[in-house]
Design a protein around this motif. Structure first.
Motif, short mmCIF file in Angstrom:
data_model
loop_
_atom_site.label_atom_id
_atom_site.label_comp_id
_atom_site.label_asym_id
_atom_site.label_seq_id
_atom_site.Cartn_x
_atom_site.Cartn_y
_atom_site.Cartn_z
N UNK A 15 19.47 -46.35 -12.65
CA UNK A 15 19.08 -46.76 -11.29
C UNK A 15 19.31 -45.64 -10.29
N UNK A 16 20.46 -44.97 -10.43
CA UNK A 16 20.75 -43.88 -9.50
C UNK A 16 19.76 -42.76 -9.67
N UNK A 17 19.42 -42.48 -10.95
CA UNK A 17 18.45 -41.39 -11.19
C UNK A 17 17.10 -41.74 -10.61
N UNK A 18 16.70 -42.98 -10.80
CA UNK A 18 15.40 -43.40 -10.22
C UNK A 18 15.43 -43.33 -8.71
N UNK A 19 16.53 -43.74 -8.12
CA UNK A 19 16.62 -43.67 -6.66
C UNK A 19 16.57 -42.23 -6.15
N UNK A 20 17.33 -41.38 -6.89
CA UNK A 20 17.32 -39.97 -6.47
C UNK A 20 15.94 -39.35 -6.64
N UNK A 21 15.28 -39.76 -7.74
CA UNK A 21 13.91 -39.26 -7.94
C UNK A 21 12.97 -39.76 -6.85
N UNK A 22 13.21 -41.02 -6.47
CA UNK A 22 12.34 -41.55 -5.37
C UNK A 22 12.55 -40.78 -4.08
N UNK A 23 13.83 -40.48 -3.82
CA UNK A 23 14.12 -39.70 -2.59
C UNK A 23 13.46 -38.33 -2.64
N UNK A 24 13.59 -37.73 -3.85
CA UNK A 24 12.96 -36.39 -3.99
C UNK A 24 11.46 -36.49 -3.82
N UNK A 25 10.87 -37.53 -4.42
CA UNK A 25 9.42 -37.71 -4.29
C UNK A 25 9.04 -37.95 -2.82
N UNK A 26 9.89 -38.76 -2.16
CA UNK A 26 9.63 -39.03 -0.74
C UNK A 26 9.63 -37.72 0.08
N UNK A 27 10.68 -36.92 -0.18
CA UNK A 27 10.76 -35.65 0.55
C UNK A 27 9.61 -34.72 0.19
N UNK A 28 9.17 -34.74 -1.05
CA UNK A 28 8.03 -33.91 -1.45
C UNK A 28 6.76 -34.36 -0.74
N UNK A 29 6.61 -35.71 -0.66
CA UNK A 29 5.42 -36.22 0.07
C UNK A 29 5.47 -35.83 1.54
N UNK A 30 6.65 -35.99 2.14
CA UNK A 30 6.80 -35.62 3.56
C UNK A 30 6.53 -34.14 3.76
N UNK A 31 7.12 -33.32 2.83
CA UNK A 31 6.91 -31.86 2.96
C UNK A 31 5.44 -31.51 2.83
N UNK A 32 4.73 -32.15 1.93
CA UNK A 32 3.29 -31.88 1.78
C UNK A 32 2.52 -32.26 3.04
N UNK A 33 2.89 -33.41 3.60
CA UNK A 33 2.22 -33.83 4.85
C UNK A 33 2.52 -32.86 6.00
#
Length: 365
Positions: A17-35
């Motif tokens: 669960x923690x890994x998935x959450x951390x991955x989601x955060x990273x994905x979120x930041x990657x999406x934000x950075x791309x935008x």
């Protein structure tokens, strides 16, 4: 008895669960950075387009500034040109106004002249009747006033007629009357007075005046005026006065003073000659002008030496305004070498005034 499983907080599921959450955060930041990168590129493109547009405006403004500067220079030049044209137009307006005033005076003078001519006509008719009774013509009586010796009958130029009741003879006695060429004028100018009086051109001038005075009709009034930079009567004490031709002594005195006492010197001012003729009252009805070229000065003596042909012609045109209106001017031109504008100028003067012009041979009269 089965052993109880021990409970651990950090279990595999928790780590997943923690890994998935951390991955989601990273994905979120990657999406934000791309935008953010996308928006940054969009903003930068907009800013670059705006910069390009502003640069185009600056370039256009610079071109407009150059054009405006050129237009301003052209307008300034046109302003100075317009000012010059304005000054020229104002000068022409002033000249036209003076001409109109002169013409107005001329109309009054012409009316006076008409009345005077009517009176003269009546006198001439009465004189004609008297002469018809006495059987004596004016020419016969005139010949008895003054005699002039010569080689035969020299009045062979019929365009020159000595007529009128008030006759003015204007005689140019400037330095140019010493000779027909400028070089000889300069050479004779430094000679003694007696040598100057023996100059051929000067002797011809004196003989011409002698001949003219012998042709003045009897009972006519006359005046002989010598002029260079100034003008004065050749009979002392008679400036501005009419003399009578009945008495030959005054005619002889004028010729004697010209021949024996007058020296050719100084510049030529037609203004002075015509002004002297204009001062006579009543006005003359016939003018004889003995001259050798265009005037070398105007109303005042110039401050510098030398004069151009154009300046001499301008002096001539200004001097013409001083002539009495409606009076014929008969010109005897003892032509000076190197003055080509003189003959046509004096010819037009004689033609416009109703007079005549002649350039006599060197042995005339």
């Amino acid at each position: 008895m089965a052993r109880r499983r021990e409970f651990s907080v950090i279990s595999m599921s928790f780590l997943d669960a923690m890994t998935c959450g951390f991955g989601a955060v990273i994905l979120f930041f990657m999406i934000i950075t791309a935008n953010i990168d996308l928006r940054r590129d969009t903003v930068l493109d907009d800013v670059a387009a705006e910069v390009d547009r502003m640069e185009l405006k600056v370039l256009a403004g610079r071109r407009n500034l150059v054009e405006l500067r050129e237009e301003l220079a052209r307008l300034i030049e046109e302003r100075f040109t317009t000012r010059g044209v304005k000054d020229q137009i104002m000068t022409e307006i002033d000249s036209t106004r003076e001409d109109l005033v002169t013409q107005g005076e001329g109309r009054d003078a012409r009316m006076d002249l008409i009345e005077q001519l009517r009176a003269d006509l009546a006198l001439l008719e009465a004189e004609t009747e008297r002469l018809a009774v006495t059987d004596d013509t004016a020419e016969e009586v005139g010949a008895s006033i003054r005699a002039i010796e010569g080689e035969g009958y020299r009045q062979y130029l019929t365009g020159l007629r000595m007529g009128g009741q008030r006759i003015v003879i204007l005689v140019d006695v400037s330095g140019s009357m010493l000779d027909r060429t400028l070089v000889n004028v300069i050479r004779r100018r430094n000679m003694p007075d007696e040598e100057k009086r023996r100059a051929p051109k000067w002797r011809q001038l004196v003989d011409t005046v002698d001949w003219l005075t012998a042709q003045i009709p009897p009972r006519a009034q006359f005046q002989v005026i010598a002029f260079n930079s100034e003008a004065s009567s050749l009979v002392d004490g008679t400036d501005g006065q009419w003399l009578t031709a009945n008495d030959a002594s005054q005619l002889d005195e004028a010729v004697r003073k010209l021949r024996n006492e007058t020296i050719a010197e100084g510049p030529t001012s037609l203004h002075a000659a015509f002004e002297a003729a204009r001062q006579l009252n009543p006005r003359p009805d016939n003018i004889f002008l003995l001259v050798d070229g265009l005037p070398t000065m105007g109303a005042v003596i110039p401050s510098r030496a030398g004069v151009t042909s154009r300046e001499r012609y301008d002096h001539f045109e200004r001097a013409r305004r001083e002539l009495p209106i409606g009076v014929p001017v008969n010109v005897i031109l003892l032509a000076m070498e190197g003055d080509p504008l003189a003959a046509p100028a004096y010819w037009r003067l004689a033609l416009a005034s109703g007079g005549s012009m002649m350039a006599p041979a060197e042995d005339w009269p």
